[in-house]
Design a protein around this motif. Structure first.
Motif, PDB file in Angstrom:
ATOM      1  N   VAL A 186     -52.612 -39.942 -57.983  1.00  0.00           N
ATOM      2  CA  VAL A 186     -51.993 -40.666 -56.869  1.00  0.00           C
ATOM      3  C   VAL A 186     -50.954 -39.785 -56.180  1.00  0.00           C
ATOM      4  CG1 VAL A 186     -50.656 -42.701 -56.227  1.00  0.00           C
ATOM      5  CG2 VAL A 186     -52.386 -42.866 -58.030  1.00  0.00           C
ATOM      6  N   VAL A 187     -50.146 -39.106 -56.984  1.00  0.00           N
ATOM      7  CA  VAL A 187     -49.140 -38.202 -56.421  1.00  0.00           C
ATOM      8  C   VAL A 187     -49.818 -37.126 -55.581  1.00  0.00           C
ATOM      9  CG1 VAL A 187     -47.374 -36.488 -56.971  1.00  0.00           C
ATOM     10  CG2 VAL A 187     -47.493 -38.610 -58.286  1.00  0.00           C
ATOM     11  N   ALA A 188     -50.909 -36.569 -56.086  1.00  0.00           N
ATOM     12  CA  ALA A 188     -51.618 -35.504 -55.370  1.00  0.00           C
ATOM     13  C   ALA A 188     -52.167 -35.996 -54.039  1.00  0.00           C
ATOM     14  CB  ALA A 188     -52.750 -34.968 -56.238  1.00  0.00           C
ATOM     15  N   LEU A 189     -52.750 -37.182 -54.023  1.00  0.00           N
ATOM     16  CA  LEU A 189     -53.279 -37.742 -52.777  1.00  0.00           C
ATOM     17  C   LEU A 189     -52.171 -37.900 -51.733  1.00  0.00           C
ATOM     18  CD1 LEU A 189     -55.720 -40.423 -54.241  1.00  0.00           C
ATOM     19  CD2 LEU A 189     -56.378 -38.398 -52.927  1.00  0.00           C
ATOM     20  N   LEU A 190     -51.006 -38.378 -52.164  1.00  0.00           N
ATOM     21  CA  LEU A 190     -49.878 -38.549 -51.245  1.00  0.00           C
ATOM     22  C   LEU A 190     -49.352 -37.201 -50.759  1.00  0.00           C
ATOM     23  CD1 LEU A 190     -47.957 -41.429 -53.082  1.00  0.00           C
ATOM     24  CD2 LEU A 190     -49.398 -41.596 -51.033  1.00  0.00           C
ATOM     25  N   VAL A 191     -49.316 -36.217 -51.658  1.00  0.00           N
ATOM     26  CA  VAL A 191     -48.863 -34.880 -51.276  1.00  0.00           C
ATOM     27  C   VAL A 191     -49.815 -34.276 -50.246  1.00  0.00           C
ATOM     28  CG1 VAL A 191     -48.599 -32.505 -52.105  1.00  0.00           C
ATOM     29  CG2 VAL A 191     -47.584 -34.390 -53.382  1.00  0.00           C
ATOM     30  N   GLY A 192     -51.123 -34.434 -50.453  1.00  0.00           N
ATOM     31  CA  GLY A 192     -52.095 -33.925 -49.505  1.00  0.00           C
ATOM     32  C   GLY A 192     -51.906 -34.521 -48.121  1.00  0.00           C
ATOM     33  N   GLN A 193     -51.698 -35.817 -48.055  1.00  0.00           N
ATOM     34  CA  GLN A 193     -51.470 -36.485 -46.769  1.00  0.00           C
ATOM     35  C   GLN A 193     -50.173 -35.996 -46.131  1.00  0.00           C
ATOM     36  OE1 GLN A 193     -53.584 -38.610 -45.162  1.00  0.00           O
ATOM     37  NE2 GLN A 193     -55.050 -38.258 -46.825  1.00  0.00           N
ATOM     38  N   ALA A 194     -49.134 -35.810 -46.957  1.00  0.00           N
ATOM     39  CA  ALA A 194     -47.839 -35.385 -46.426  1.00  0.00           C
ATOM     40  C   ALA A 194     -47.911 -33.980 -45.838  1.00  0.00           C
ATOM     41  CB  ALA A 194     -46.784 -35.444 -47.540  1.00  0.00           C
ATOM     42  N   ILE A 195     -48.656 -33.089 -46.505  1.00  0.00           N
ATOM     43  CA  ILE A 195     -48.721 -31.696 -46.052  1.00  0.00           C
ATOM     44  C   ILE A 195     -49.648 -31.533 -44.856  1.00  0.00           C
ATOM     45  CG2 ILE A 195     -49.453 -29.362 -46.688  1.00  0.00           C
ATOM     46  CD1 ILE A 195     -48.561 -29.941 -49.531  1.00  0.00           C
ATOM     47  N   TYR A 196     -50.856 -32.128 -44.939  1.00  0.00           N
ATOM     48  CA  TYR A 196     -51.866 -31.849 -43.923  1.00  0.00           C
ATOM     49  C   TYR A 196     -51.888 -32.865 -42.777  1.00  0.00           C
ATOM     50  CZ  TYR A 196     -53.738 -28.163 -46.859  1.00  0.00           C
ATOM     51  OH  TYR A 196     -53.883 -27.010 -47.586  1.00  0.00           O
TER      52      TYR A 196
END
Length: 568
Positions: free
Chosen positions: A170-180
Motif C-alpha cells: 500500500v505504501v509503495a502504491l501511494l509513493v508511486g502516485q506521489a512521484i509520478y
C-alpha cells in the motif's frame, strides 16, 4: 575475532571497489557515455520502458537482486568457517559481482534493452540462445517457487512481520502516485514512505497475525504461497512506475536502514565471533569447501540472476547510460554489505562456540533463521531494542528482499515465455504468458505436496545453475568487448573461475543425486550441464571470430532491430 573489525574491513573493501574499480570499468572498459540514447527514452511506453531517477532505479535493482539468497548462502557457508565466506563475499563483490552486473546492464542498454537471452542469439548464435533460455527458465522457476516457500515460512514463524510486509504494498502504491502523478519532492516522499514502513513494523510487532490451522482447506504456509504467487502475477502486469519501482525504492531505503541498524549494533556491542575462522571439524556429511563454497554463496559474490534483472527490467528504465555505474555496480555493493551482515549475524550472534555448533550441526543448517536469531541478539545487545522488535525488523527485511525479487522474477519469467513463443512463431500476450508462469510455478510448489513446499524440490540445483548462468552472461559480455577491441581481462578471469567452479560443483552433484537415487534432480542437472557446456563452446567460437572480425563501433549498437525486444 572482533566482529567490528571484520565489518570495518569488509565495508572498506567494497566501498573502495566502488570508488576505484567501478570507475575504471565505467571509463576504460565499458566506456559509458552521458550522451548515448537509452531504451527508456527511445522506446518509452509508460509501462516497461520508463526513464527513471537513478536513485529510484537503484532501489528497484538492489532489492530485486538482493533476495533471500545473500542471507541464506553466507549464513549456510559459515559452516566452513567465517574467513572463507568473508573473502569470497568481499573479493567477489569488488571483482566479480559489480563487474558482472554493470556489464550485463551496459550490454542490454546498448542493444535496445534486450534480455541476456536474446543477446546470446546475436552474439553467440541461435543454438546458444535456445540452450541459454533453458538455463534461464529453470533458474527463474527455482527462484520464484523457492522464494515463495522462504517468504511463507517467515510469515508463519514471525507473525509480527505480516502487517509490515503486506502494508508495504500500500505504501509503495501511494509513493508511486506521489512521484509520478503528483510530481512531489522525492526526498520528502522518501522520508514519509520510510517512516510509514517503520510505523507498520511497530504495529506489526504489537499485532502479530497468526493464521488458523486451516485456511480455505490449506495450511498457513500453503495459503501464503498461493497468495504470494497471485500477488506476484498481478504485480508483474502493472506498469513498473505504479508498484515495482516505488516498492523496490522504498524497500531499498528501509532495507539499507535495517543494515545500518545491524552495523550500528555491531559497532556499539562489538560482539566476538564465536565461530572458527576455518572450521576443520565440520559435521559429518558436509561437502568439500571447494567447489561448494563458490556456489553456496552466489548472491553476495556473483549471481547469474543479477544479469537477468540488469537486462530484463533495469536496462529499460535507465535514464542516462552513465547511471549504470551507480545502479549496477553499487547495487552489487549493497548486496555484498548484506551478505557481510549475514556472516556477522550468523557467527557473532551466539554466546558460545557450543551454541553455534548446536545450530550448525549439519550442512544446510543456519540460513535465514540464523540471520534473524543471531542478528536480533546483536541488535538487542548493542541498541537495546527489545528482542521481539529486533526479530521483526530483521525478518521483515529478509521477507521484503525475497518478495521484491519474486516480483521481478515472475515478470522476467514472463519475458522468457514470450521470447520462447517468438522462437516458434507465436506471439503471446502479457496475460497469457503470466498465466503460464503462475501455472508452472504453482504446479511445482503444490505438485510435490499440499503444503506448497514443492518449490524446494529443485532448490539444490539453484547454486550451480545460478553460477553457470553468471559465467554464460560474462561470456556474452566478453564477446561484445572483443568485437569492440576493449580490455577484456577484467571479464575473462572471473568468467573462467566461475565456470570451472560451477561445472565442478554440478558434476559433484551428479554423483550425489545418483548415489541417493534422486532421478529428477539428476536428470535436470545433466540437462543444465550439457546446455551450459554447449553454450560455452559456442561462446568460445564466437570469441575467436570476434578477435579477428571487423571492429564493432558504438553506431552498430544503434542498429539492433526493435522487433527483437521481449517487452509488449
Amino acid at each position: 575475532m572482533n566482529s567490528l573489525v571484520l565489518a570495518v574491513i569488509g565495508i572498506a573493501m567494497v566501498l573502495t571497489g566502488y570508488a576505484l574499480y567501478s570507475k575504471h570499468l565505467a571509463t576504460r572498459v565499458y566506456k559509458l557515455s552521458p550522451t548515448a540514447p537509452t531504451p527508456a527514452h527511445e522506446m518509452a511506453d509508460g509501462v516497461d520502458y520508463v526513464p527513471t531517477n537513478k536513485y529510484v532505479l537503484w532501489g528497484h535493482h538492489f532489492t530485486s537482486v538482493a533476495g533471500a539468497a545473500p542471507i541464506v548462502g553466507p549464513a549456510i557457508a559459515v559452516i566452513w568457517g567465517w574467513l572463507p565466506a568473508f573473502l569470497w563475499v568481499t573479493i567477489g563483490t569488488v571483482f566479480f559481482a559489480g563487474m558482472h552486473d554493470l556489464g550485463a546492464l551496459w550490454a542490454s542498454v546498448r542493444n535496445r534493452g534486450q534480455s541476456i537471452g536474446t543477446l546470446s542469439g546475436r552474439y553467440i548464435g541461435a543454438r546458444g540462445r535456445n540452450l541459454f533460455l533453458v538455463v534461464v527458465f529453470l533458474l527463474l522457476l527455482m527462484v520464484n517457487a523457492a522464494f515463495a516457500v522462504v517468504i511463507s515460512g517467515l510469515l508463519v514463524s514471525t507473525p509480527t512481520s505480516v502487517i509490515p510486509v503486506w502494508g508495504a504494498i500500500v505504501v509503495a502504491l501511494l509513493v508511486g502516485q506521489a512521484i509520478y502523478r503528483g510530481r512531489l519532492n522525492l526526498p520528502a516522499v522518501s522520508v514519509i514512505g520510510v517512516l510509514a514502513l517503520y510505523g507498520l513494523i511497530l504495529v506489526g510487532d504489537r499485532v502479530p497475525v497468526v493464521l488458523p490451522d486451516s485456511v480455505l482447506g490449506l495450511s498457513p504456509a500453503a495459503f501464503w504461497v498461493l497468495v504470494l504467487f497471485l500477488y506476484a502475477g498481478v504485480a508483474s502486469l502493472l506498469p513498473v512506475w505504479m508498484l515495482l519501482q516505488p516498492r523496490d525504492y522504498i524497500n531499498g531505503l528501509q532495507l539499507f536502514i535495517g543494515l545500518g541498524i545491524l552495523y550500528a549494533a555491531v559497532a556499539i556491542a562489538s560482539p566476538s565471533i564465536v565461530a572458527p575462522a576455518v572450521n576443520t571439524a565440520v559435521p559429518e556429511g558436509t561437502p568439500s569447501i571447494v567447489p561448494l563454497l563458490f556456489v553456496t554463496i552466489a548472491c553476495g559474490a556473483i549471481s547469474g540472476f543479477h544479469g537477468m534483472v540488469s537486462s530484463g527490467t533495469s536496462s529499460k528504465q535507465l535514464d542516462r547510460e552513465t547511471d549504470a555505474r551507480f545502479v549496477g555496480y553499487f547495487g552489487a555493493v549493497g548486496e555484498g554489505m548484506l551478505a557481510l551482515g549475514a556472516i556477522i549475524a550468523a557467527t557473532a550472534g551466539y554466546r558460545t562456540l557450543a551454541d553455534w555448533e548446536a545450530v550448525y550441526s549439519a550442512f544446510g543448517q543456519g540460513g535465514v533463521a540464523a540471520f534473524v536469531e543471531g542478528g536480533s541478539t546483536i541488535v538487542n545487545t548493542g541498541l537495546g531494542i527489545p528482542p521481539s522488535l529486533s526479530a521483526t525488523i530483521l525478518a521483515t527485511m529478509a521477507v521484503l528482499f525475497a518478495a521484491t525479487t519474486m516480483d521481478t522474477g515472475v515478470r522476467l519469467q514472463r519475458f522468457v515465455v514470450q521470447e520462447v513463443a517468438d522462437l516458434v512463431g507465436r506471439r503471446v500476450g502479457k496475460g497469457v504468458a503470466t498465466l503460464v508462469v503462475l501455472v508452472v510455478g504453482m504446479g511445482l510448489a503444490f505438485g510435490a505436496g499440499a503444503d506448497g513446499s514443492g518449490g524446494m524440490l529443485i532448490w539444490p540445483l539453484f547454486g550451480t545453475t545460478n553460477q553457470l548462468l553468471a559465467g554464460l552472461t560474462l561470456s556474452i559480455v566478453a564477446v561484445i568487448l572483443m568485437r569492440k577491441r576493449r580490455p577484456v581481462l577484467p571479464v575473462l578471469v572471473p568468467l573462467v573461475f566461475v565456470l570451472v567452479m560451477s561445472v565442478f560443483a554440478a558434476v559433484v552433484q551428479v554423483g550425489t543425486f545418483y548415489s541417493t537415487g534422486n532421478w529428477l534432480l539428476l536428470g535436470l542437472d545433466l540437462v543444465i550441464i550439457v546446455a551450459a557446456l554447449w553454450v560455452v563452446v559456442e561462446a568460445g567460437v564466437a570469441m575467436s571470430r570476434a578477435r579477428t572480425g571487423p571492429v564493432e563501433t558504438d553506431e552498430d549498437d544503434r542498429r539492433v532491430p526493435a522487433a527483437d525486444t521481449t517487452e509488449r
